[in-house]
Motif scaffolding. Structure first.
Motif, short mmCIF file in Angstrom:
data_model
loop_
_atom_site.label_atom_id
_atom_site.label_comp_id
_atom_site.label_asym_id
_atom_site.label_seq_id
_atom_site.Cartn_x
_atom_site.Cartn_y
_atom_site.Cartn_z
N ASP A 198 46.66 -52.51 -8.31
CA ASP A 198 46.35 -51.09 -8.18
C ASP A 198 46.75 -50.34 -9.45
O ASP A 198 46.16 -49.31 -9.79
CB ASP A 198 47.11 -50.48 -6.99
CG ASP A 198 47.02 -51.32 -5.73
OD1 ASP A 198 47.40 -52.49 -5.79
OD2 ASP A 198 46.60 -50.79 -4.69
N ILE A 199 47.76 -50.87 -10.14
CA ILE A 199 48.27 -50.22 -11.34
C ILE A 199 47.19 -50.09 -12.41
O ILE A 199 47.24 -49.20 -13.27
CB ILE A 199 49.48 -51.01 -11.90
CG1 ILE A 199 50.22 -50.17 -12.93
CG2 ILE A 199 49.04 -52.32 -12.52
CD1 ILE A 199 51.48 -50.81 -13.45
N LEU A 200 46.19 -50.95 -12.40
CA LEU A 200 45.13 -50.92 -13.40
C LEU A 200 44.23 -49.70 -13.22
O LEU A 200 43.45 -49.37 -14.11
CB LEU A 200 44.29 -52.20 -13.32
CG LEU A 200 45.03 -53.51 -13.57
CD1 LEU A 200 44.11 -54.69 -13.34
CD2 LEU A 200 45.60 -53.56 -14.98
N PHE A 201 44.33 -49.03 -12.08
CA PHE A 201 43.44 -47.91 -11.78
C PHE A 201 44.19 -46.59 -11.64
O PHE A 201 43.69 -45.64 -11.06
CB PHE A 201 42.66 -48.21 -10.49
CG PHE A 201 41.92 -49.51 -10.56
CD1 PHE A 201 40.75 -49.62 -11.28
CD2 PHE A 201 42.43 -50.64 -9.94
CE1 PHE A 201 40.08 -50.83 -11.35
CE2 PHE A 201 41.76 -51.86 -10.02
CZ PHE A 201 40.57 -51.95 -10.73
N GLY A 202 45.42 -46.51 -12.16
CA GLY A 202 46.18 -45.27 -12.10
C GLY A 202 47.51 -45.47 -11.41
O GLY A 202 47.94 -46.59 -11.16
N GLU A 203 48.15 -44.36 -11.08
CA GLU A 203 49.46 -44.41 -10.42
C GLU A 203 49.40 -43.84 -9.01
O GLU A 203 50.36 -43.25 -8.52
CB GLU A 203 50.51 -43.67 -11.27
CG GLU A 203 50.83 -44.39 -12.57
CD GLU A 203 52.03 -43.78 -13.29
OE1 GLU A 203 52.72 -42.93 -12.69
OE2 GLU A 203 52.26 -44.14 -14.45
N ASP A 204 48.26 -43.98 -8.36
CA ASP A 204 48.15 -43.58 -6.96
C ASP A 204 49.01 -44.50 -6.12
O ASP A 204 49.40 -45.59 -6.57
CB ASP A 204 46.70 -43.65 -6.49
CG ASP A 204 45.82 -42.62 -7.19
OD1 ASP A 204 46.37 -41.58 -7.59
OD2 ASP A 204 44.62 -42.88 -7.34
N PRO A 205 49.32 -44.13 -4.87
CA PRO A 205 50.13 -45.02 -4.02
C PRO A 205 49.42 -46.33 -3.76
O PRO A 205 48.19 -46.43 -3.80
CB PRO A 205 50.27 -44.21 -2.73
CG PRO A 205 50.11 -42.79 -3.13
CD PRO A 205 49.08 -42.82 -4.24
N TYR A 206 50.21 -47.38 -3.50
CA TYR A 206 49.65 -48.67 -3.12
C TYR A 206 48.82 -48.51 -1.85
O TYR A 206 49.12 -47.67 -0.99
CB TYR A 206 50.77 -49.67 -2.83
CG TYR A 206 51.54 -50.14 -4.04
CD1 TYR A 206 51.03 -51.11 -4.89
CD2 TYR A 206 52.80 -49.62 -4.32
CE1 TYR A 206 51.74 -51.55 -6.00
CE2 TYR A 206 53.53 -50.05 -5.42
CZ TYR A 206 52.99 -51.01 -6.26
OH TYR A 206 53.71 -51.44 -7.35
N GLU A 207 47.77 -49.30 -1.73
CA GLU A 207 46.92 -49.26 -0.55
C GLU A 207 47.53 -50.01 0.63
O GLU A 207 47.11 -49.84 1.77
CB GLU A 207 45.55 -49.86 -0.87
CG GLU A 207 44.74 -49.05 -1.89
CD GLU A 207 44.33 -47.70 -1.35
OE1 GLU A 207 44.21 -47.56 -0.12
OE2 GLU A 207 44.14 -46.78 -2.16
N ALA A 208 48.52 -50.87 0.37
CA ALA A 208 49.15 -51.67 1.41
C ALA A 208 50.60 -51.93 1.03
O ALA A 208 51.04 -51.55 -0.06
CB ALA A 208 48.39 -52.98 1.60
N SER A 209 51.33 -52.58 1.92
CA SER A 209 52.73 -52.92 1.67
C SER A 209 52.86 -54.42 1.41
O SER A 209 51.97 -55.20 1.77
CB SER A 209 53.59 -52.54 2.87
OG SER A 209 53.49 -51.15 3.15
N ALA A 210 53.97 -54.80 0.78
CA ALA A 210 54.23 -56.22 0.49
C ALA A 210 55.64 -56.57 0.93
O ALA A 210 56.58 -55.80 0.68
CB ALA A 210 54.03 -56.51 -0.99
N LYS A 211 55.78 -57.73 1.55
CA LYS A 211 57.09 -58.17 2.06
C LYS A 211 57.25 -59.67 1.81
O LYS A 211 56.29 -60.44 1.94
CB LYS A 211 57.19 -57.90 3.57
CG LYS A 211 58.51 -58.32 4.21
CD LYS A 211 58.43 -58.26 5.72
CE LYS A 211 58.35 -56.86 6.24
NZ LYS A 211 58.43 -56.81 7.74
N ALA A 212 58.46 -60.08 1.45
CA ALA A 212 58.75 -61.50 1.23
C ALA A 212 58.82 -62.22 2.57
O ALA A 212 59.44 -61.73 3.52
CB ALA A 212 60.05 -61.66 0.47
N CYS A 213 58.17 -63.39 2.66
CA CYS A 213 58.21 -64.18 3.89
C CYS A 213 59.35 -65.20 3.87
O CYS A 213 59.66 -65.81 4.89
CB CYS A 213 56.89 -64.93 4.07
SG CYS A 213 55.47 -63.86 4.25
#
Length: 243
Positions: A93-108
């Motif tokens: 997402d960073i390649l397209f600006g600094e808008d919020p992430y579209e989803a969350s990420a968590k370590a499994c």
């Protein structure tokens, strides 16, 4: 961090980058300055990497471990978009600006990632535009994959969604063994979230697939015994096994 640990970390980052297709034609000496900008982050199981309401500030590289990308429903239920295993870039997402992430990420599980800041990524891409072009190709493939996933969720029943998910996981993270393609590290609860199913219904679907000798179930492990038949089933829209 002492000099020896810094050197070890930079070597780890370099080796991870060199495993990615869009960095394969970049000389090691050209990658070195980029590597020096990366920061190592160690995560425990269930530790959040970023949430959907955070601004994008880093490009992330999954070095070891496993993580999941997910969104939360209004009632707090997870809808898993996909699981990631090394070595892969995420947070594009960073390649397209600094808008919020579209989803969350968590370590499994215990996981190590490397973070590279937005400006450092942009500076590198200005010097090596071919990497940016390769990244866009990679993102195009991800968009097509997500489009197929949305279609599966909308048009297929639980059995169909489960088969599509198993085929995708076998392709992305499966390990070939004598008994078939091994998928491990995922709980049935996580698989239920990924397919948009309640756990009881999912368990019945898994049992039917096992009875048909398409898969074999083990604790946190699924072995795909007949990949060809599973792929064929994933391309059908009608129910294929009675529950």
């Amino acid at each position: 961090m002492d000099a020896s640990k810094t050197m070890d970390t930079q070597t780890e980052i370099l080796r991870s980058l060199q495993k990615m297709p869009f960095f394969k034609n970049v000389d090691e000496k050209d990658l070195a300055p980029f590597v020096g900008k990366a920061k190592k982050r160690s995560l425990n199981r269930d530790e959040i990497i970023f949430t959907a309401d955070e601004k994008c500030r880093n490009l992330h590289i999954l070095h070891t471990g496993m993580l999941k990308i997910f969104v939360l429903s209004p009632d707090g239920r997870e809808q898993i978009i996909h699981f990631l295993k090394p070595v892969v870039v995420f947070g594009e997402d960073i390649l397209f600006g600094e808008d919020p992430y579209e989803a969350s990420a968590k370590a499994c599980r215990e996981t190590v990632i490397f973070d590279i800041g937005k400006k450092d990524v942009e500076d590198f891409l200005h010097i090596h535009p071919q990497v940016g072009i390769a990244m866009l190709t990679y993102l195009g493939k991800k968009v097509r994959k997500l489009t197929r996933m949305i279609a599966d969720l909308a048009l297929k029943d639980v059995q169909g969604r489960l088969v599509c998910q198993l085929v995708q996981m076998a392709s992305d993270q499966g390990k070939r063994t004598e008994g078939g393609i091994l998928i491990e590290g995922m709980t049935q609860e996580e698989l239920a979230c990924a397919t948009g199913a309640v756990r009881e219904h999912l368990n019945r679907c898994l049992s039917r697939l096992q009875e048909a000798r398409l898969i074999k179930l083990d604790r946190k492990k699924i072995i795909i015994q007949d990949m060809e038949s599973l792929v064929s089933l994933s391309q059908k829209s009608e129910p294929f096994l009675s529950i």
